[in-house]
Design a protein around this motif. Structure first.
Motif, mmCIF file in Angstrom:
data_model
loop_
_atom_site.group_PDB
_atom_site.id
_atom_site.type_symbol
_atom_site.label_atom_id
_atom_site.label_comp_id
_atom_site.label_asym_id
_atom_site.label_seq_id
_atom_site.Cartn_x
_atom_site.Cartn_y
_atom_site.Cartn_z
ATOM 1 N N PRO A 67 0.806 -1.119 0.156
ATOM 2 C CA PRO A 67 0.060 -0.090 -0.073
ATOM 3 C C PRO A 67 0.804 1.175 0.080
ATOM 4 O O PRO A 67 2.070 1.300 0.421
ATOM 5 N N ARG A 68 0.285 2.393 -0.402
ATOM 6 C CA ARG A 68 0.843 3.537 -0.366
ATOM 7 C C ARG A 68 1.303 4.133 1.007
ATOM 8 O O ARG A 68 0.433 3.790 2.000
ATOM 9 N N GLY A 69 2.498 4.534 1.415
ATOM 10 C CA GLY A 69 2.787 4.913 2.607
ATOM 11 C C GLY A 69 3.326 3.701 3.444
ATOM 12 O O GLY A 69 3.241 4.080 4.678
ATOM 13 N N ALA A 70 3.651 2.748 2.763
ATOM 14 C CA ALA A 70 3.555 1.387 3.668
ATOM 15 C C ALA A 70 4.934 1.586 4.646
ATOM 16 O O ALA A 70 5.827 2.335 4.400
ATOM 17 N N CYS A 71 4.799 1.061 5.775
ATOM 18 C CA CYS A 71 5.965 1.186 6.703
ATOM 19 C C CYS A 71 5.979 -0.040 7.504
ATOM 20 O O CYS A 71 5.131 -0.384 8.083
ATOM 21 N N GLN A 72 7.210 -0.574 7.609
ATOM 22 C CA GLN A 72 7.379 -1.867 8.697
ATOM 23 C C GLN A 72 8.947 -1.471 9.239
ATOM 24 O O GLN A 72 9.932 -1.209 8.545
ATOM 25 N N ARG A 73 8.729 -1.772 10.701
ATOM 26 C CA ARG A 73 9.970 -1.732 11.156
ATOM 27 C C ARG A 73 10.156 -2.956 11.956
ATOM 28 O O ARG A 73 9.277 -3.105 13.140
ATOM 29 N N HIS A 74 11.221 -3.778 11.985
ATOM 30 C CA HIS A 74 11.608 -5.215 12.790
ATOM 31 C C HIS A 74 12.844 -4.957 13.505
ATOM 32 O O HIS A 74 13.531 -4.618 13.023
ATOM 33 N N VAL A 75 12.788 -5.686 14.696
ATOM 34 C CA VAL A 75 14.115 -5.724 15.581
ATOM 35 C C VAL A 75 14.210 -7.041 15.730
ATOM 36 O O VAL A 75 13.307 -7.625 16.460
ATOM 37 N N PHE A 76 15.016 -8.182 15.038
ATOM 38 C CA PHE A 76 15.047 -9.356 15.612
ATOM 39 C C PHE A 76 16.354 -9.549 16.394
ATOM 40 O O PHE A 76 17.334 -9.049 16.243
ATOM 41 N N ARG A 77 15.990 -10.459 17.408
ATOM 42 C CA ARG A 77 16.895 -10.465 18.603
ATOM 43 C C ARG A 77 17.125 -12.097 19.041
ATOM 44 O O ARG A 77 16.428 -12.802 19.249
ATOM 45 N N PRO A 78 18.535 -12.244 18.934
ATOM 46 C CA PRO A 78 18.769 -13.763 19.061
ATOM 47 C C PRO A 78 18.808 -14.171 20.637
ATOM 48 O O PRO A 78 18.982 -13.457 21.591
ATOM 49 N N ALA A 79 18.070 -15.295 20.813
ATOM 50 C CA ALA A 79 17.994 -15.782 21.923
ATOM 51 C C ALA A 79 19.048 -15.990 22.780
ATOM 52 O O ALA A 79 19.136 -16.186 24.516
ATOM 53 N N ARG A 80 20.355 -16.327 22.290
ATOM 54 C CA ARG A 80 21.432 -16.907 22.831
ATOM 55 C C ARG A 80 22.349 -15.994 22.400
ATOM 56 O O ARG A 80 22.391 -15.386 21.296
ATOM 57 N N ALA A 81 23.446 -15.756 23.414
ATOM 58 C CA ALA A 81 24.550 -14.758 23.147
ATOM 59 C C ALA A 81 25.600 -15.293 21.994
ATOM 60 O O ALA A 81 26.266 -14.552 21.291
ATOM 61 N N ASN A 82 25.507 -16.703 21.778
ATOM 62 C CA ASN A 82 26.425 -17.363 20.872
ATOM 63 C C ASN A 82 25.818 -17.521 19.575
ATOM 64 O O ASN A 82 26.203 -18.119 18.395
ATOM 65 N N THR A 83 24.622 -16.924 19.283
ATOM 66 C CA THR A 83 23.802 -17.039 18.113
ATOM 67 C C THR A 83 23.900 -16.001 17.234
ATOM 68 O O THR A 83 23.858 -14.772 17.610
ATOM 69 N N SER A 84 23.927 -16.148 16.079
ATOM 70 C CA SER A 84 24.045 -15.123 14.914
ATOM 71 C C SER A 84 23.051 -15.105 14.001
ATOM 72 O O SER A 84 22.401 -16.277 13.751
ATOM 73 N N LEU A 85 22.472 -13.953 13.874
ATOM 74 C CA LEU A 85 21.337 -13.751 12.953
ATOM 75 C C LEU A 85 21.710 -13.576 11.410
ATOM 76 O O LEU A 85 22.580 -12.626 11.166
ATOM 77 N N SER A 86 21.143 -14.061 10.497
ATOM 78 C CA SER A 86 21.139 -13.672 9.155
ATOM 79 C C SER A 86 20.205 -13.779 8.254
ATOM 80 O O SER A 86 19.051 -14.663 8.698
ATOM 81 N N ALA A 87 20.000 -12.609 7.798
ATOM 82 C CA ALA A 87 18.661 -12.275 6.750
ATOM 83 C C ALA A 87 18.933 -12.728 5.421
ATOM 84 O O ALA A 87 20.054 -12.134 4.870
ATOM 85 N N VAL A 88 18.135 -13.273 4.716
ATOM 86 C CA VAL A 88 18.265 -13.374 3.369
ATOM 87 C C VAL A 88 16.937 -13.083 2.759
ATOM 88 O O VAL A 88 15.913 -13.274 3.126
ATOM 89 N N CYS A 89 16.868 -12.011 1.609
ATOM 90 C CA CYS A 89 15.616 -11.541 1.021
ATOM 91 C C CYS A 89 15.727 -12.130 -0.513
ATOM 92 O O CYS A 89 16.801 -11.725 -1.177
ATOM 93 N N THR A 90 14.949 -13.226 -0.520
ATOM 94 C CA THR A 90 14.888 -13.712 -2.059
ATOM 95 C C THR A 90 14.173 -13.068 -3.029
ATOM 96 O O THR A 90 14.140 -13.413 -4.193
ATOM 97 N N ASP A 91 13.426 -11.956 -2.796
ATOM 98 C CA ASP A 91 12.675 -11.117 -3.644
ATOM 99 C C ASP A 91 12.739 -9.629 -3.132
ATOM 100 O O ASP A 91 12.459 -9.467 -2.154
ATOM 101 N N VAL A 92 13.086 -8.866 -4.072
ATOM 102 C CA VAL A 92 13.048 -7.285 -3.661
ATOM 103 C C VAL A 92 12.655 -6.651 -4.965
ATOM 104 O O VAL A 92 13.443 -6.631 -5.957
ATOM 105 N N ASP A 93 11.404 -5.799 -4.939
ATOM 106 C CA ASP A 93 11.008 -5.349 -6.229
ATOM 107 C C ASP A 93 10.345 -4.133 -5.636
ATOM 108 O O ASP A 93 9.054 -3.998 -5.212
#
Length: 438
Positions: A67-93
């Motif tokens: 939609p017009r004016g769409a807005c999303q803000r996410h914060v992803f937090r690892p549950a453990r200190a030794n865990t890394s987060l990796s994001a992959v966007c398979t489609d960006v248009d």
């Protein structure tokens, strides 16, 4: 008290700000673009991600226009200190307009990983915007922000955030292999490949031969792949107008009464909701056939592997891959081949394929060209797999969608496929097949 006409300076300023907001004219200070961009004024949503968990997210209405004016803000937090987060966007248009000779971005919706880069819409001659991969440090949060203006809209974005305890290439590869071993999929009965000749019985135990009878009394000959004991993956265009489908599993010669094959009928189908044969770019050409009862696994009937969530950034450019099906093997052949055929091909980069199919190629597609010979998909091969052999197991990375049919399936022209990785969540939603990350 008298009534004044007109608005005071403060009121006029407020009205101007409101108008600018509506039109998307106020710039974000951190973005060096002309001020027709989104504002990103929404509240963040915090999500905790457990080790081994994958969280899917997309723009609102995806794959329809956001939609017009769409807005999303996410914060992803690892549950453990030794865990890394990796994001992959398979489609960006996303929508944007760029003046290429000045490299000025006149307007733009954007997808941003604060501190790690920003992605805008495609430039006029740009052929690739995905996959976008962003890795976070162990124990650190991974933020994501999407913002759109009030001008034009496009498809949006589709991403997955993964929590990995050992964020290394080796651990990803081992994790993907372990995932396929746990599913016990993609195991060939014979391992020898013969390009462009008859396949060996049991070489591709997941290949399915389909003849679909339509509401306008046509017969559509296609192929598919067995995902589990109930579901077959194929192309959406193979199911247009479907009433019932004659399905042969474990087949080699579809004209012979082979003891290894199972013949059944199916009347339940699902096409992607956004598929339409009328769309020129053949987007979302993916479908499912549901068998009326579970099929029994044999050495000749086995499920194929799907890409692991850990492999979504893999593009397979210039890698060796294989195709198989019962389609035409030469230009003027009546019908197709009754004997299962196989061939070796080379996976093209989307930019290389874009030169031949500028209106078809998006991050949701993958292309191939013949390897050492002249093997390619043709009539009757639709719905069949583009697959790679890794660790002794077949993984399907594409679904046969389009070829140079008006050039008699010219092997010099790239063959196009629906890329499987971006549709993993769709497959899981409609089949309930467990697709854990590990």
């Amino acid at each position: 008290m008298g009534v004044t006409s007109g608005a005071g300076p403060m009121e006029r300023r407020s009205q101007l700000v409101t108008l600018c907001l509506l039109l998307g004219y106020l710039p974000r200070p951190s973005q060096f673009i002309f001020p027709l961009t989104g504002l990103g004024l929404c509240q963040p949503r915090v999500t905790e991600v457990q080790p081994g968990q994958a969280v899917y997210l997309s723009s609102e209405n995806y794959p329809l226009t956001y939609p017009r004016g769409a807005c999303q803000r996410h914060v992803f937090r690892p549950a453990r200190a030794n865990t890394s987060l990796s994001a992959v966007c398979t489609d960006v248009d996303l929508d944007s307009l760029v003046v290429p000779w000045l490299n000025w971005r006149v307007w733009g919706d954007f997808l941003a990983f604060p501190g790690r880069g920003t992605v805008y819409g495609r430039e006029w001659t740009q052929c690739e915007t995905a996959p976008l991969r962003v890795d976070g440090a162990p124990g650190h949060e991974l933020p994501l922000e999407f913002s759109a203006n009030y001008l034009l809209q496009r498809r949006g974005y589709n991403c997955v955030v993964r929590a990995i305890e050992e964020d290394s290439l080796l651990s990803r590869q081992l994790g993907a292999l372990r995932h396929k071993e746990n599913r016990d999929c993609g195991r060939p009965r014979v391992k020898r490949i013969i390009d462009g000749k008859d396949a060996k019985p049991g070489q591709y135990p997941f290949l399915v031969y389909t003849v679909t009878h339509t509401s306008d009394d046509r017969k559509v000959y296609c192929a598919g792949t067995l995902l589990d004991q109930r579901f077959i993956l194929t192309a959406a265009h193979c199911l247009d107008g479907a009433v019932w489908t004659h399905v042969t599993l474990g087949a080699h010669d579809v004209t012979a009464a082979e003891g290894s094959s199972v013949v059944t009928n199916a009347t339940r189908f699902r096409q992607h909701s956004q598929w339409s044969i009328q769309k020129f770019n053949r987007e979302h050409d993916i479908g499912l056939i549901e068998l009326s009862k579970p099929v029994k696994y044999t050495p000749y009937i086995q499920p194929i592997c799907l890409p692991s969530v850990l492999e979504l950034e893999e593009q397979y450019d210039n890698q060796e891959a294989y195709i198989a099906g019962w389609g035409k093997t030469y230009k003027n052949q009546h019908g197709g081949s009754f004997i299962l055929q196989s061939g070796k091909v080379r996976v093209l980069s989307n930019c290389e394929c874009y030169a031949s199919w500028p209106y078809h190629v998006t991050p949701l597609k993958i292309c191939s060209k013949p390897g050492s010979g002249k093997q390619t998909h043709c009539y009757g091969d639709s719905g069949g797999p583009l697959m790679v052999l890794t660790g002794g197991r077949w993984t399907q990375i594409g679904i046969s969608s389009f070829t140079a049919a008006n050039q008699a399936c010219n092997p010099e022209a790239p063959a196009g496929y629906t890329r499987v990785g971006p549709y993993l969540s769709w497959i899981q939603e409609h089949t309930k097949i467990p697709l854990p990350m590990l």
